[in-house]
Design an enzyme around this catalytic site. Structure first.
Site, mmCIF file in Angstrom:
data_model
loop_
_atom_site.group_PDB
_atom_site.id
_atom_site.type_symbol
_atom_site.label_atom_id
_atom_site.label_comp_id
_atom_site.label_asym_id
_atom_site.label_seq_id
_atom_site.Cartn_x
_atom_site.Cartn_y
_atom_site.Cartn_z
ATOM 1 N N GLU A 24 -4.594 3.335 1.155
ATOM 2 C CA GLU A 24 -4.890 4.875 1.180
ATOM 3 C C GLU A 24 -3.944 5.484 1.951
ATOM 4 O O GLU A 24 -3.855 5.395 3.156
ATOM 5 C CB GLU A 24 -6.140 5.013 1.809
ATOM 6 N N LYS B 30 -17.654 7.948 0.853
ATOM 7 C CA LYS B 30 -16.970 7.526 2.093
ATOM 8 C C LYS B 30 -17.935 8.072 3.123
ATOM 9 O O LYS B 30 -18.142 9.343 3.138
ATOM 10 C CB LYS B 30 -15.394 8.272 2.284
#
Length: 212
Positions: free
Chosen positions: A42, A133
């Protein structure tokens, strides 16, 4: 070979979250992670030149020859999401609820892991895309994930924020599909490779059939 990001993230179980000083640094870090056996990385919009770094790393492969899955995190606006997808992002991640990003991801059929902290925010993200998340994760600790898992058993949880590499297995045992780590990973290539090898699980059917 094409894997859904959820499958690859869940198999890797550790998602490196990169915040670098510039695009070149992000490219170097990503290349080092891929060489160490990491496949999913990421990048974040907090890195200057992140879109250029993404365009340079999205075509890369991991140490097993599988296409890298480079996502972009800290995506909070539809404009950032559009830029990320145009540059080759495999998935998007926000730190908190981002309706504009969700709408854009729906329109472009992109994978979006929306951030949240309260049970309501997390449940909303899960209802939308099956994943959330959890940020900042250290505030609630692994027990928070355990409690969320009890009421959202099928959800993919990605706790991120304030988690040290030595704590990863505790979070996984609590029900996290994978753990986002922003710092603390070994700099030594062999040690870094050992971390990924120790955590890795089989990925999707496509990977299994190819022996990877």
């Amino acid at each position: 070979m094409s894997c859904h990001p959820y499958d690859a993230i869940s198999a890797q179980r550790l998602l490196p979250v990169l915040r670098e000083a510039d695009a070149d640094g992000a490219v170097r870090r990503t290349a080092g992670l891929l060489a160490a056996g990491c496949r999913v990385v990421e990048l974040t919009t907090s890195t200057p030149g992140w879109a250029q770094a993404l365009a340079r790393t999205a075509p890369l492969a991991d140490a097993h020859g599988r296409p890298a899955l480079i996502g972009v995190g800290t995506v909070t606006t539809a404009g950032q999401a559009e830029t990320a997808l145009d540059a080759g992002a495999a998935f998007l991640v926000s730190p908190y609820p981002a309706p504009g990003v969700r709408a854009l991801a729906d329109r472009r059929r992109a994978v979006f892991i929306e951030g949240g902290f309260t049970p309501g925010e997390i449940a909303s993200a899960v209802r939308s895309a099956g994943a959330a998340k959890v940020f900042p994760a250290h505030v609630g600790g692994p027990q928070f994930i355990r409690s969320l898992k009890a009421v959202l058993p099928g959800a993919l949880f990605l706790p991120t924020g304030g988690i040290r590499p030595a704590e990863i297995r505790e979070w996984l045992a609590a029900g996290a599909a994978a753990v986002g780590i922003g710092s603390g990973l070994p700099a030594d290539p062999a040690e870094l490779a050992a971390v990924f090898a120790d955590l890795a699980r089989p990925c999707c059917t496509g990977c299994a059939s190819s022996g990877r």
